[in-house]
Motif scaffolding. Structure first.
Motif, mmCIF file in Angstrom:
data_model
loop_
_atom_site.group_PDB
_atom_site.id
_atom_site.type_symbol
_atom_site.label_atom_id
_atom_site.label_comp_id
_atom_site.label_asym_id
_atom_site.label_seq_id
_atom_site.Cartn_x
_atom_site.Cartn_y
_atom_site.Cartn_z
ATOM 1 N N ARG A 225 -5.640 -2.518 -1.587
ATOM 2 C CA ARG A 225 -4.018 -2.265 -1.454
ATOM 3 C C ARG A 225 -3.306 -1.544 -2.768
ATOM 4 N NH1 ARG A 225 -3.897 -7.310 1.406
ATOM 5 N NH2 ARG A 225 -3.820 -8.294 -0.582
ATOM 6 N N ALA A 226 -3.988 -2.025 -3.982
ATOM 7 C CA ALA A 226 -3.484 -1.408 -5.040
ATOM 8 C C ALA A 226 -3.866 0.125 -5.107
ATOM 9 C CB ALA A 226 -4.031 -1.977 -6.441
ATOM 10 N N GLN A 227 -4.894 0.574 -4.253
ATOM 11 C CA GLN A 227 -5.320 2.073 -3.980
ATOM 12 C C GLN A 227 -4.624 2.392 -2.936
ATOM 13 O OE1 GLN A 227 -6.378 3.304 -6.658
ATOM 14 N NE2 GLN A 227 -7.110 1.720 -7.920
ATOM 15 N N GLY A 228 -3.684 1.844 -2.387
ATOM 16 C CA GLY A 228 -2.973 2.431 -1.475
ATOM 17 C C GLY A 228 -3.396 2.494 0.165
ATOM 18 N N ILE A 229 -4.581 1.480 0.239
ATOM 19 C CA ILE A 229 -5.344 1.441 1.658
ATOM 20 C C ILE A 229 -4.617 0.508 2.323
ATOM 21 C CG2 ILE A 229 -7.229 0.616 2.842
ATOM 22 C CD1 ILE A 229 -8.859 1.675 0.090
ATOM 23 N N ASN A 230 -4.226 0.892 3.670
ATOM 24 C CA ASN A 230 -3.540 -0.243 4.644
ATOM 25 C C ASN A 230 -4.735 -1.159 4.955
ATOM 26 O OD1 ASN A 230 -2.319 -1.521 6.573
ATOM 27 N ND2 ASN A 230 -1.119 0.177 7.274
ATOM 28 N N ALA B 92 1.745 2.129 -3.560
ATOM 29 C CA ALA B 92 0.578 2.537 -4.591
ATOM 30 C C ALA B 92 0.612 3.830 -4.966
ATOM 31 C CB ALA B 92 -0.686 2.163 -3.732
ATOM 32 N N HIS C 46 0.870 -0.939 -0.143
ATOM 33 C CA HIS C 46 0.107 -0.088 -0.086
ATOM 34 C C HIS C 46 1.005 1.252 0.015
ATOM 35 C CE1 HIS C 46 0.475 -0.533 4.541
ATOM 36 N NE2 HIS C 46 0.572 0.849 4.364
ATOM 37 N N THR D 245 -8.893 10.453 5.472
ATOM 38 C CA THR D 245 -9.503 11.249 6.637
ATOM 39 C C THR D 245 -10.883 11.064 6.886
ATOM 40 O OG1 THR D 245 -9.852 13.127 5.366
ATOM 41 C CG2 THR D 245 -7.660 13.019 6.095
ATOM 42 N N ALA E 187 -7.340 -6.873 -2.643
ATOM 43 C CA ALA E 187 -6.407 -6.727 -3.855
ATOM 44 C C ALA E 187 -6.511 -5.310 -4.328
ATOM 45 C CB ALA E 187 -6.102 -7.719 -4.723
ATOM 46 N N MET E 188 -7.491 -5.023 -4.614
ATOM 47 C CA MET E 188 -7.733 -3.493 -5.153
ATOM 48 C C MET E 188 -7.631 -2.380 -4.181
ATOM 49 S SD MET E 188 -10.607 -1.564 -4.557
ATOM 50 C CE MET E 188 -11.340 -0.235 -5.328
ATOM 51 N N ARG F 150 -15.000 -0.247 3.764
ATOM 52 C CA ARG F 150 -15.839 -0.655 2.960
ATOM 53 C C ARG F 150 -15.155 -1.309 1.724
ATOM 54 N NH1 ARG F 150 -20.020 2.450 0.398
ATOM 55 N NH2 ARG F 150 -18.843 4.270 0.741
ATOM 56 N N ALA F 151 -13.976 -0.884 1.081
ATOM 57 C CA ALA F 151 -13.473 -1.196 0.049
ATOM 58 C C ALA F 151 -12.638 -2.335 0.441
ATOM 59 C CB ALA F 151 -12.331 -0.199 -0.548
ATOM 60 N N GLU G 127 -14.087 9.389 3.948
ATOM 61 C CA GLU G 127 -12.761 8.832 3.286
ATOM 62 C C GLU G 127 -12.235 7.381 3.987
ATOM 63 O OE1 GLU G 127 -9.915 11.843 3.178
ATOM 64 O OE2 GLU G 127 -10.552 12.623 1.258
ATOM 65 N N LEU G 128 -12.377 7.718 5.127
ATOM 66 C CA LEU G 128 -11.802 6.359 5.940
ATOM 67 C C LEU G 128 -12.584 5.395 6.085
ATOM 68 C CD1 LEU G 128 -9.461 5.673 7.838
ATOM 69 C CD2 LEU G 128 -10.756 6.577 9.904
ATOM 70 N N ASN H 119 -12.780 -5.790 -1.760
ATOM 71 C CA ASN H 119 -11.786 -6.329 -2.563
ATOM 72 C C ASN H 119 -10.642 -5.655 -2.016
ATOM 73 O OD1 ASN H 119 -9.863 -6.777 -4.522
ATOM 74 N ND2 ASN H 119 -11.192 -6.335 -6.289
ATOM 75 N N SER I 46 -15.016 4.757 3.824
ATOM 76 C CA SER I 46 -15.148 4.103 2.462
ATOM 77 C C SER I 46 -13.613 3.107 2.326
ATOM 78 C CB SER I 46 -14.965 5.218 1.410
ATOM 79 O OG SER I 46 -15.968 6.149 1.248
ATOM 80 N N SER I 47 -12.541 3.239 2.818
ATOM 81 C CA SER I 47 -11.400 2.679 2.726
ATOM 82 C C SER I 47 -11.948 1.127 3.569
ATOM 83 C CB SER I 47 -10.418 3.191 3.390
ATOM 84 O OG SER I 47 -10.180 3.380 4.985
#
Lengths: 264, 308
Positions: B178-183, A79, A76, A114, B175-176, B168-169, B162-163, B173, B165-166
């Motif tokens: 992490r590819a979008q930079g979510i820890n 990314a 991540h 955030t 893999a997706m 829910r993401a 934002e948090l 999914n 949503s991350s």
């Protein structure tokens, strides 16, 4: 710039299934290089892309983007530098979330998440314009769940997501392999358009030799975890599929054992 | 059979259902949003009550005690999250480990007694069974409804950020994500903490409602939570698309569950067999989507992959 220096990766080390997937791999990419990657099954094409993306740690060597060694960073944290489109259309998007929600997630790639709203009104109109450029009518289905889209639509969306925030390197991993030929063609043209417009440094794995010749300014062929052929610019433009097959045979001592490549 | 007895039992069933509905919303967050079956809740469903009751017995203000209960629940979720993400333990096993350790912890909190009572006349309890048939604002049904409304409003807001949503993401999914930079590890830990914080709140309210906390009060909580989620899915799945509506559906699901239990008991089922009945009902409803998928796959024939 991308540099892979002596990258090594062995799967199932010290077992009967041991497989050296990347064997002292070295590769240098200049900014704006659009490189197509071909090779037989198990040559290490996808493994190379996954190593760059950080899906798992590499055993040895280093991966450097613009002078920064990213080989020890978790997935991540890499990314922000990378845009990725996968072979399986299911992998690149969140099926149970809306089109606009998927885009909003991608727009925040590499940013701290955030307690601000996950999507704003200004973003929505921006996404509408960008979806319109795909020419698939997705701009009128912004709140549709992505799971309802076709494979081609999902790959086009993933492509947009990968480049919504301009990456330093775009990784396309056989991203048209699961699509029917007509859709695959469309997605490939769209990929080229996005790469050219944004002047993106790109690695595109494909099983189709003709596509490998047609797209990009440089072509590399892999075998047994190494690069065995590297052809660029004018020389690449003159390449034929037959020459590529022959080159593969010469370099590896094997037939190009990939039905898909031969038939397409 | 005495129908009046059943009617008389209804307010209690509704109140209990609403309190357990809060708990079921916690389960919804892990099971549906994060796609993790978290068994921590069987432990944290007693922890919240234990912390709240013991603090109040020691003179702590009711609101401070409730807050501490929520924090204790979140810590339980944190432990499961660390077991899962930092030690690579599968989520179900991670939850079981925390649940087991919570049994000892809960006993320790309760000064090594299996239960602790708290008297509604001496302490300021936010809900009490005693008032369940009163018409006034002291009725626990009103309080539970207010807590549910506030909780759903906060969660609706949070999962739109934002948090949120991350999170829910991550559930949708990994893999997706992490590819979008979510820890994704952090997202899972956070989700488990939020979920168990909510469960502990429900636990604290339940101990107020019944006037005591028992070390076994969380046993089978996950099954009740899942039952509520599934009932809501079956009844309102097509109707409730919006996230807030889905949470409301889960709370209604818990109320329906308790009404059904009440009816079954009224029909003469031995109370000791209740958990067997609940488990079987949940098992059948968990099986339905699987059977449905099998049947529809059969109609499409082999290789019936959908590609448009």
């Amino acid at each position: 710039m991308l540099d892979l220096v002596n990258v090594k990766k062995t799967f199932n080390a010290k077992t009967v299934n041991e497989k050296i997937a990347l064997n002292d791999l070295n590769l240098h990419l200049n900014d704006q290089d659009f490189v197509t990657v071909i090779g037989g099954n198990g040559a290490g094409k996808s493994t190379m892309l996954n190593a760059i993306a950080g899906v798992w740690p590499i055993d040895q060597g280093s991966i450097v983007i613009d002078g920064t060694d990213i080989s020890r960073l978790p997935e991540h944290k890499r990314a922000p530098l990378l845009g990725r489109v996968f072979q399986d259309p299911m992998t690149g998007t969140a099926a149970t979330m809306q089109i606009e929600e998927n885009l909003a997630l991608a727009a925040r790639r590499g940013e701290k998440r955030t307690l601000k709203p996950g999507i704003t009104r200004a973003e929505r109109s921006q996404y509408r314009d960008q979806l319109a450029t795909l020419g698939l009518g997705l701009e009128d289905r912004m709140t549709t769940k992505v799971g309802l889209l076709s494979g081609g639509q999902r790959q086009a969306l993933t492509l947009l997501m990968a480049t919504l925030k301009k990456p330093r390197l775009l990784l396309l991993d056989e991203h048209t392999a699961a699509l029917d030929p007509r859709t695959a063609e469309k997605v490939l043209q769209l990929s080229e358009k996005i790469v050219t417009e944004n002047k993106l440094m790109t690695l595109m794995v494909t099983h189709n030799m003709r596509d490998a010749i047609r797209y990009g300014n440089r072509l590399i062929m892999m075998n047994d975890g190494k690069i065995i052929l590297d052809i660029a610019d004018e020389e690449k433009k003159r390449l034929t599929v037959e020459e590529l097959m022959e080159a593969f045979f010469k370099a590896s001592g094997e037939e190009f054992a990939n039905d898909r490549a031969l038939l397409s | 059979m005495n129908f009046t007895a059943l009617l008389n039992a209804m307010p209690g069933a509704v109140a209990q259902g609403l309190i357990w509905g809060i708990m079921a919303i916690g389960v919804y967050i892990t099971y549906k949003v994060l796609d993790l079956a978290d068994l921590t809740v069987d432990g944290s469903m007693a922890t919240g009550g234990a912390v709240c009751v013991m603090l109040m017995l020691n003179g702590v203000n009711v609101w401070v005690a409730l807050l501490c209960a929520v924090i204790a629940g979140m810590l339980a979720g944190l432990l499961t999250g660390v077991f899962h993400t930092a030690m690579g333990i599968p989520p179900i096993l991670a939850g079981i480990l925390t649940q087991l350790s919570l049994y000892s912890i809960n006993l320790a909190i309760m000064e090594f007694k299996a239960n602790q009572g708290i008297n509604v006349t001496k302490y300021q309890l936010i809900v009490s069974q005693r008032n369940v048939r009163s018409a006034g604002l002291s009725n626990p049904i009103y309080t539970a409804l207010i807590v549910l409304a506030l909780l759903i409003a906060v969660l609706y807001w949070f999962f739109g950020t934002e948090l949120g949503s991350s999170l829910r993401a991550t559930g949708a999914n990994e893999a997706m994500s992490r590819a979008q930079g979510i820890n994704t590890n952090l997202a899972k830990i956070l989700g488990l903490m939020i979920s168990n914080g909510i469960v502990a709140l429900s636990s604290a309210m339940l101990s107020h409602y019944q006037g005591f906390v028992d070390v076994n009060m969380g046993r089978g909580a996950i099954v009740i939570g899942l039952a509520a989620v599934i009932i809501s899915d079956v009844l309102f799945g097509k109707l409730f698309r919006n996230f807030a509506l889905k949470l409301i559906g889960v709370a209604i699901g818990a109320v329906i569950y308790y009404i059904v239990i009440q009816i079954v008991l009224w029909l003469g089922l031995n109370t000791n067999l209740l958990k067997l009945l609940s488990a079987l009902v949940v098992a059948v409803f968990l099986g339905i989507p699987y059977w449905k998928a099998k049947v529809s796959a059969g109609y499409k024939g082999k290789g019936g992959q959908e590609h448009a």
